[in-house]
Write a protein that holds these residues in place. Structure first.
Motif, PDB file in Angstrom:
ATOM      1  N   ASP A 341       0.817  -1.212   0.000  1.00 46.96           N
ATOM      2  CA  ASP A 341       0.000   0.000   0.000  1.00 46.96           C
ATOM      3  C   ASP A 341       0.857   1.272   0.000  1.00 46.96           C
ATOM      4  O   ASP A 341       0.567   2.236   0.721  1.00 46.96           O
ATOM      5  CB  ASP A 341      -0.943  -0.005   1.213  1.00 46.96           C
ATOM      6  N   LEU A 342       1.914   1.274  -0.823  1.00 49.27           N
ATOM      7  CA  LEU A 342       2.747   2.468  -0.945  1.00 49.27           C
ATOM      8  C   LEU A 342       2.051   3.499  -1.826  1.00 49.27           C
ATOM      9  O   LEU A 342       1.400   3.150  -2.810  1.00 49.27           O
ATOM     10  CB  LEU A 342       4.103   2.121  -1.573  1.00 49.27           C
ATOM     11  N   SER A 343       2.233   4.775  -1.485  1.00 50.55           N
ATOM     12  CA  SER A 343       1.711   5.837  -2.346  1.00 50.55           C
ATOM     13  C   SER A 343       2.645   6.002  -3.552  1.00 50.55           C
ATOM     14  O   SER A 343       3.773   5.504  -3.552  1.00 50.55           O
ATOM     15  CB  SER A 343       1.658   7.152  -1.566  1.00 50.55           C
ATOM     16  N   ASP A 344       2.168   6.740  -4.554  1.00 45.02           N
ATOM     17  CA  ASP A 344       3.000   6.977  -5.735  1.00 45.02           C
ATOM     18  C   ASP A 344       4.293   7.698  -5.360  1.00 45.02           C
ATOM     19  O   ASP A 344       5.367   7.383  -5.882  1.00 45.02           O
ATOM     20  CB  ASP A 344       2.229   7.801  -6.772  1.00 45.02           C
ATOM     21  N   ASP A 345       4.182   8.659  -4.447  1.00 42.05           N
ATOM     22  CA  ASP A 345       5.381   9.390  -4.018  1.00 42.05           C
ATOM     23  C   ASP A 345       6.361   8.456  -3.318  1.00 42.05           C
ATOM     24  O   ASP A 345       7.573   8.524  -3.542  1.00 42.05           O
ATOM     25  CB  ASP A 345       4.998  10.535  -3.074  1.00 42.05           C
ATOM     26  N   GLU A 346       5.840   7.597  -2.461  1.00 38.51           N
ATOM     27  CA  GLU A 346       6.710   6.663  -1.747  1.00 38.51           C
ATOM     28  C   GLU A 346       7.417   5.737  -2.725  1.00 38.51           C
ATOM     29  O   GLU A 346       8.602   5.423  -2.571  1.00 38.51           O
ATOM     30  CB  GLU A 346       5.896   5.851  -0.729  1.00 38.51           C
ATOM     31  N   LYS A 347       6.684   5.311  -3.746  1.00 36.83           N
ATOM     32  CA  LYS A 347       7.287   4.410  -4.736  1.00 36.83           C
ATOM     33  C   LYS A 347       8.402   5.105  -5.504  1.00 36.83           C
ATOM     34  O   LYS A 347       9.486   4.542  -5.699  1.00 36.83           O
ATOM     35  CB  LYS A 347       6.210   3.890  -5.698  1.00 36.83           C
ATOM     36  N   SER A 348       8.164   6.346  -5.929  1.00 39.75           N
ATOM     37  CA  SER A 348       9.203   7.033  -6.709  1.00 39.75           C
ATOM     38  C   SER A 348      10.396   7.384  -5.818  1.00 39.75           C
ATOM     39  O   SER A 348      11.545   7.334  -6.266  1.00 39.75           O
ATOM     40  CB  SER A 348       8.633   8.274  -7.393  1.00 39.75           C
ATOM     41  N   ASP A 349      10.145   7.721  -4.555  1.00 39.64           N
ATOM     42  CA  ASP A 349      11.259   7.991  -3.631  1.00 39.64           C
ATOM     43  C   ASP A 349      12.110   6.732  -3.440  1.00 39.64           C
ATOM     44  O   ASP A 349      13.343   6.803  -3.349  1.00 39.64           O
ATOM     45  CB  ASP A 349      10.731   8.452  -2.263  1.00 39.64           C
ATOM     46  N   LEU A 350      11.443   5.596  -3.381  1.00 39.67           N
ATOM     47  CA  LEU A 350      12.164   4.340  -3.188  1.00 39.67           C
ATOM     48  C   LEU A 350      13.070   4.048  -4.383  1.00 39.67           C
ATOM     49  O   LEU A 350      14.217   3.627  -4.229  1.00 39.67           O
ATOM     50  CB  LEU A 350      11.149   3.209  -2.986  1.00 39.67           C
ATOM     51  N   VAL A 351      12.563   4.300  -5.582  1.00 36.00           N
ATOM     52  CA  VAL A 351      13.380   4.112  -6.782  1.00 36.00           C
ATOM     53  C   VAL A 351      14.593   5.042  -6.745  1.00 36.00           C
ATOM     54  O   VAL A 351      15.726   4.631  -7.035  1.00 36.00           O
ATOM     55  CB  VAL A 351      12.550   4.362  -8.063  1.00 36.00           C
ATOM     56  N   GLU A 352      14.358   6.288  -6.354  1.00 34.82           N
ATOM     57  CA  GLU A 352      15.470   7.248  -6.279  1.00 34.82           C
ATOM     58  C   GLU A 352      16.507   6.792  -5.260  1.00 34.82           C
ATOM     59  O   GLU A 352      17.717   6.922  -5.485  1.00 34.82           O
ATOM     60  CB  GLU A 352      14.943   8.648  -5.916  1.00 34.82           C
ATOM     61  N   PHE A 353      16.040   6.250  -4.143  1.00 40.59           N
ATOM     62  CA  PHE A 353      16.982   5.767  -3.134  1.00 40.59           C
ATOM     63  C   PHE A 353      17.882   4.680  -3.707  1.00 40.59           C
ATOM     64  O   PHE A 353      19.096   4.674  -3.489  1.00 40.59           O
ATOM     65  CB  PHE A 353      16.246   5.218  -1.906  1.00 40.59           C
ATOM     66  N   MET A 354      17.310   3.776  -4.472  1.00 42.03           N
ATOM     67  CA  MET A 354      18.116   2.676  -5.007  1.00 42.03           C
ATOM     68  C   MET A 354      19.180   3.188  -5.970  1.00 42.03           C
ATOM     69  O   MET A 354      20.250   2.593  -6.098  1.00 42.03           O
ATOM     70  CB  MET A 354      17.222   1.622  -5.656  1.00 42.03           C
ATOM     71  N   LYS A 355      18.900   4.311  -6.622  1.00 38.23           N
ATOM     72  CA  LYS A 355      19.925   4.902  -7.489  1.00 38.23           C
ATOM     73  C   LYS A 355      21.093   5.450  -6.677  1.00 38.23           C
ATOM     74  O   LYS A 355      22.201   5.615  -7.197  1.00 38.23           O
ATOM     75  CB  LYS A 355      19.307   6.014  -8.352  1.00 38.23           C
ATOM     76  N   ALA A 356      20.839   5.727  -5.399  1.00 35.71           N
ATOM     77  CA  ALA A 356      21.901   6.241  -4.526  1.00 35.71           C
ATOM     78  C   ALA A 356      22.850   5.137  -4.066  1.00 35.71           C
ATOM     79  O   ALA A 356      23.784   5.396  -3.310  1.00 35.71           O
ATOM     80  CB  ALA A 356      21.288   6.937  -3.311  1.00 35.71           C
ATOM     81  N   LEU A 357      22.604   3.916  -4.513  1.00 39.24           N
ATOM     82  CA  LEU A 357      23.461   2.795  -4.129  1.00 39.24           C
ATOM     83  C   LEU A 357      24.531   2.512  -5.187  1.00 39.24           C
ATOM     84  O   LEU A 357      25.247   1.517  -5.094  1.00 39.24           O
ATOM     85  CB  LEU A 357      22.614   1.536  -3.903  1.00 39.24           C
ATOM     86  N   THR A 358      24.635   3.399  -6.171  1.00 39.37           N
ATOM     87  CA  THR A 358      25.616   3.217  -7.252  1.00 39.37           C
ATOM     88  C   THR A 358      26.973   3.767  -6.824  1.00 39.37           C
ATOM     89  O   THR A 358      27.076   4.912  -6.388  1.00 39.37           O
ATOM     90  CB  THR A 358      25.140   3.942  -8.522  1.00 39.37           C
ATOM     91  N   SER A 359      27.998   2.954  -6.959  1.00 39.02           N
ATOM     92  CA  SER A 359      29.348   3.411  -6.622  1.00 39.02           C
ATOM     93  C   SER A 359      29.841   4.390  -7.684  1.00 39.02           C
ATOM     94  O   SER A 359      29.502   4.257  -8.863  1.00 39.02           O
ATOM     95  CB  SER A 359      30.290   2.214  -6.523  1.00 39.02           C
ATOM     96  N   PRO A 360      30.647   5.352  -7.278  1.00 33.35           N
ATOM     97  CA  PRO A 360      30.984   6.445  -8.193  1.00 33.35           C
ATOM     98  C   PRO A 360      31.976   6.088  -9.273  1.00 33.35           C
ATOM     99  O   PRO A 360      32.015   6.735 -10.314  1.00 33.35           O
ATOM    100  CB  PRO A 360      31.582   7.503  -7.256  1.00 33.35           C
ATOM    101  N   ASP A 361      32.799   5.082  -9.062  1.00 39.14           N
ATOM    102  CA  ASP A 361      33.926   4.895  -9.974  1.00 39.14           C
ATOM    103  C   ASP A 361      33.926   3.512 -10.614  1.00 39.14           C
ATOM    104  O   ASP A 361      34.963   2.861 -10.691  1.00 39.14           O
ATOM    105  CB  ASP A 361      35.225   5.115  -9.216  1.00 39.14           C
ATOM    106  N   LEU A 362      32.765   3.072 -11.085  1.00 41.94           N
ATOM    107  CA  LEU A 362      32.718   1.752 -11.728  1.00 41.94           C
ATOM    108  C   LEU A 362      33.598   1.708 -12.975  1.00 41.94           C
ATOM    109  O   LEU A 362      34.010   0.635 -13.412  1.00 41.94           O
ATOM    110  CB  LEU A 362      31.274   1.397 -12.090  1.00 41.94           C
ATOM    111  N   ASP A 363      33.871   2.876 -13.562  1.00 39.17           N
ATOM    112  CA  ASP A 363      34.724   2.912 -14.756  1.00 39.17           C
ATOM    113  C   ASP A 363      36.100   2.313 -14.514  1.00 39.17           C
ATOM    114  O   ASP A 363      36.752   1.857 -15.449  1.00 39.17           O
ATOM    115  CB  ASP A 363      34.900   4.360 -15.230  1.00 39.17           C
ATOM    116  N   ARG A 364      36.546   2.321 -13.254  1.00 32.09           N
ATOM    117  CA  ARG A 364      37.907   1.825 -12.996  1.00 32.09           C
ATOM    118  C   ARG A 364      38.041   0.359 -13.377  1.00 32.09           C
ATOM    119  O   ARG A 364      39.113  -0.103 -13.730  1.00 32.09           O
ATOM    120  CB  ARG A 364      38.278   2.019 -11.526  1.00 32.09           C
ATOM    121  N   PHE A 365      36.952  -0.383 -13.327  1.00 33.25           N
ATOM    122  CA  PHE A 365      37.026  -1.789 -13.723  1.00 33.25           C
ATOM    123  C   PHE A 365      37.250  -1.903 -15.221  1.00 33.25           C
ATOM    124  O   PHE A 365      37.964  -2.780 -15.699  1.00 33.25           O
ATOM    125  CB  PHE A 365      35.743  -2.521 -13.335  1.00 33.25           C
ATOM    126  N   THR A 366      36.622  -0.994 -15.991  1.00 28.54           N
ATOM    127  CA  THR A 366      36.762  -1.040 -17.449  1.00 28.54           C
ATOM    128  C   THR A 366      38.151  -0.611 -17.887  1.00 28.54           C
ATOM    129  O   THR A 366      38.723  -1.147 -18.832  1.00 28.54           O
ATOM    130  CB  THR A 366      35.722  -0.108 -18.109  1.00 28.54           C
TER     131      THR A 366
END
Lengths: 368, 357
Positions: A341-366
């Motif tokens: 029973d999440l609201s639309d705002d809660e759902k979009s905030d949750l998606v945004e939070f998951m984007k905050a789990l991206t490490s900044p320098d993944l290019d170093r592997f490439t």
């Protein structure tokens, strides 16, 4: 001489122990039987990228675990030998060093065991056995020299354990933390996440109920629990036929069928999940909790790659393990899954939070 | 006796029967008494299906029962039958019983039912019996005598006093810690029936009794209790091997009283705490009981489940199937003379979730 001594000193402190880790991650566990050395890591890196270890000469570890794609392939299910597809989405290698089991159904207990399987799977590497791999290595003077340097063996005694250990050592270096979330949560940087992401964290730990399986601890967060859950993905393929499918699977298994082959080639039996490994009635359709680190880079999602976007994933959980509210619920659904029973705002905030789990320098592997 | 030699023996005994009369002991063997005949049955209990309104039911309880049924259907080889241990419903309404039976209808194979108090007290079991038949009965299976009792009855005067409605009576019994509730019993009439039934059974026949209440006295406040337990136990005492399987308590309990082994069933709905946690009142938890793991509230299936029972040599081994937790097994130890948990029986084998409440 001084340079070599310095190298030994640097790595000597972690041999048989654990490696230091970036912000938000615990030390990397390293088994005593396979200590890290720079030479072994380099050898593992090379092996990881060698496509000669497949029947058609086109499939390496990196084919499905591409460094440029956060160590996945961004496909629903992976393509192997001769373009054949399996039944499972390729999990990221990033932070796999922390996993207590490997593969979606946890059928391998360590990285050393995991890398031996795909080359001989008919829909992955397509090799009949490991013989061709060893043949390539033993005829390649660069490999022969490297294996002698790392393991002290000559060409004739190189074996798959050596190969697997080297690849595992490389994989233990594929570690990424220091995401905006880590800076916000563990380093106290209140500006590291956007307001949407901050609200999303509250949903993640509260109403969204994500954190019970995608765990955040006091000083580190792996965003996984090393457990298996049936969250309702993919069960439609065997709905109403679970008992029959399980019976057929067990019958084949007891006649000698290889679990690795069965779960990647049989669409229906693949959906038995962890049951295929343990035969435990309570684990039908249960799959491993994946890490959420870098999740924005590793779509599509779920063990069968059936959900395309993070918004789709959030809707799926919001509907209590269903794509649509009117879909049936799996009889074997984990007790942790229910409508949110999440609201639309809660759902979009949750998606945004998951984007905050991206490490900044993944290019170093490439760039390696 | 190995399977091969047993089959050969049975085949030969068939031939010999045509030619001559067998000695008594061989006849006994041929008819299964004392044989190593084994079988398995599934045992599901306490779903407490609860109607909210119309066709809306409490989702959690529905899911617990659905899951137990689906898991029981995976048993391979197939169980010989399934037992349902009582409390299909929460308030005994026809809608609840029917909805529960609809879910249970997915079970493969014959299902036998036990009456629970949550099925009984709104109409004294009329609707349940209409759908399911008698509330006490017996049958024989592979050399074992099975008995089903309605063990949640109470004093006649209380049951039949003038109530505003049957639901008022039900709500007295459905409530926990209710001072106006009444203790369970089997009752005089049923004990008479049981005596007559058992009189026909030889004393070396294993007997398995199903009840909803424990047929023991464990904790009166929550009706983990049967007021005439001693009288029922006395009727079972002459037999060599007796197993009592009961529901109601929503947790793993294990006991041995004389020749009788006692095993409780898990609920598919929710767990109860162990009575010792309610320190204000005395309780008598069997010493053999190894507490369940403390439940993780995130997983609504934790501390719930169902079981399958392997019967061999007239003894019951109980396999507890616990989603979101670790399955457990309680087997009869012939040397010890009582059931033991295969993993946790020794006190030093207990784990923190079994000790810290």
């Amino acid at each position: 001489m001084i340079k070599k001594l310095a190298i030994v000193l640097v790595f000597g402190s972690v041999v048989g122990g654990a490696l230091a880790a970036p912000l938000g991650l615990p030390p990397v566990p390293v088994p005593e039987s396979n200590p890290q050395t720079p030479e072994k890591i380099a050898l593992g890196d090379k092996l990881f990228h060698d496509a000669r270890f497949s029947a058609d000469g086109k499939v390496s570890c990196a084919t499905c675990h591409s460094q440029a794609k956060a160590f996945t392939d961004n496909l629903p299910v992976s393509k192997g030998f001769n373009g054949m597809t399996g039944t499972r989405n390729a999990p990221t290698v990033i932070n796999s060093a922390y996993m207590k089991t490997l593969f979606w159904d946890g059928r391998e207990p360590d990285l050393e065991g995991q890398s031996k399987q795909p080359p001989i799977n008919p829909v992955e590497g397509g090799l009949p056995d490991h013989g061709p791999i060893l043949a390539v290595i033993r005829k390649d003077s660069d490999y022969v020299e490297a294996f002698k340097d790392v393991f002290g063996v000559d060409a004739s005694t190189i074996n798959m354990d050596h190969v697997a250990k080297a690849i595992a050592s490389f994989e233990r270096t594929v570690v990424a933390g220091d995401s905006p979330f880590d800076r916000y949560y563990f380093a106290g940087d209140e500006k590291a996440m956007t307001p949407e992401q901050t609200r999303g964290l509250a949903v993640f730990t509260g109403k969204g109920r994500c954190v019970s399986c995608h765990r955040i601890e006091q000083t580190q967060a792996l965003f996984m629990d090393n457990r298996f859950h049936n969250i309702g993905v993919g069960f439609k393929k065997i709905r109403g036929k679970e008992a029959l499918t399980a019976e057929q699977f067990l019958h084949d298994k007891r006649k000698g069928a290889d679990v690795d082959v069965t779960v990647l080639t049989r669409q229906n039996m693949s959906e038995l999940g962890r049951f295929a490994v343990t035969e435990n009635i309570t684990e039908v359709g249960a799959f491993k909790t994946p890490t959420l680190r870098n999740i924005d880079k590793t779509g599509p999602y779920m063990h069968d790659g059936s959900l395309e976007t993070l918004a789709d994933v959030v809707d799926f959980y919001n509907n209590g393990g269903r794509v649509k509210e009117t879909d049936p619920v799996s009889a074997f659904l984990s007790g942790g899954i229910r409508p949110l029973d999440l609201s639309d705002d809660e759902k979009s905030d949750l998606v945004e939070f998951m984007k905050a789990l991206t490490s900044p320098d993944l290019d170093r592997f490439t760039k390696r | 006796m190995s399977n091969n030699s047993r089959r050969k023996f049975l085949k030969q005994s068939g031939a010999l029967l045509a030619a001559s009369t067998l000695p008594l002991t061989m006849v006994e063997l041929a008819f299964g008494k004392g044989s190593e005949d084994t079988f398995t049955f599934a045992y599901i209990s306490d779903s407490h299906i609860t109607q909210i309104k119309g066709n809306k039911f409490v989702r959690n309880w529905d899911r617990g029962l659905t899951r137990a049924v689906a898991e029981a259907n995976l048993l391979d080889p197939r169980p010989d039958f399934v037992f349902y241990g009582g409390d299909i419903a929460q308030l005994g309404k026809p809608e609840e019983i029917d909805h529960g039976l609809e879910i249970l209808g997915a079970l493969r194979g014959k299902t036998h039912y036990v009456m629970g108090e949550h099925d009984y007290y709104v109409d004294l079991g009329d609707y349940w019996r209409k759908q399911l038949g008698p509330d006490h009965y017996s049958f024989d299976h592979k050399g074992v005598h099975f008995v089903v009792l309605n063990s949640i009855l109470t004093h006649e005067s209380w049951m039949h006093q003038k109530w505003d409605s049957g639901m008022d009576r039900m709500k007295q019994m459905a409530r926990l810690d209710n001072p106006n509730g009444q203790p369970f019993m089997v009752g005089d009439a049923q004990r008479d029936w049981l005596k007559k039934d058992l009189d026909k059974v030889s004393k070396d026949t294993p007997v398995v009794v199903f009840s909803h209440s424990p047929l023991q006295k464990i904790y009166k406040g929550w009706n983990f209790w049967t007021d005439d337990a001693e009288q029922v136990q006395a009727l079972l005492k002459p037999f060599d091997k007796v197993t009592v399987l009961y529901g109601h308590v929503h947790q793993i309990q294990t006991n041995q009283i004389g020749n009788i082994s006692f095993h409780s069933a898990m609920a598919t709905a929710w767990p109860w705490p162990y009575p010792a946690t309610y320190r204000q009142k005395a309780s008598y938890m069997p010493r053999l009981t190894v507490d369940m793991n403390r439940a993780d509230p995130f997983f609504e299936r934790d501390a719930t489940g169902w079981q399958f029972i392997d019967v061999h040599s007239g003894r019951a081994d109980v396999n507890y199937i616990l989603p979101d937790n670790t399955n457990r097994k309680v087997v009869f130890d012939e040397k010890a003379g009582h059931p033991v948990d295969t993993k946790y029986q020794e006190p030093d084998k207990r784990i923190p979730p079994q000790k810290h409440f």
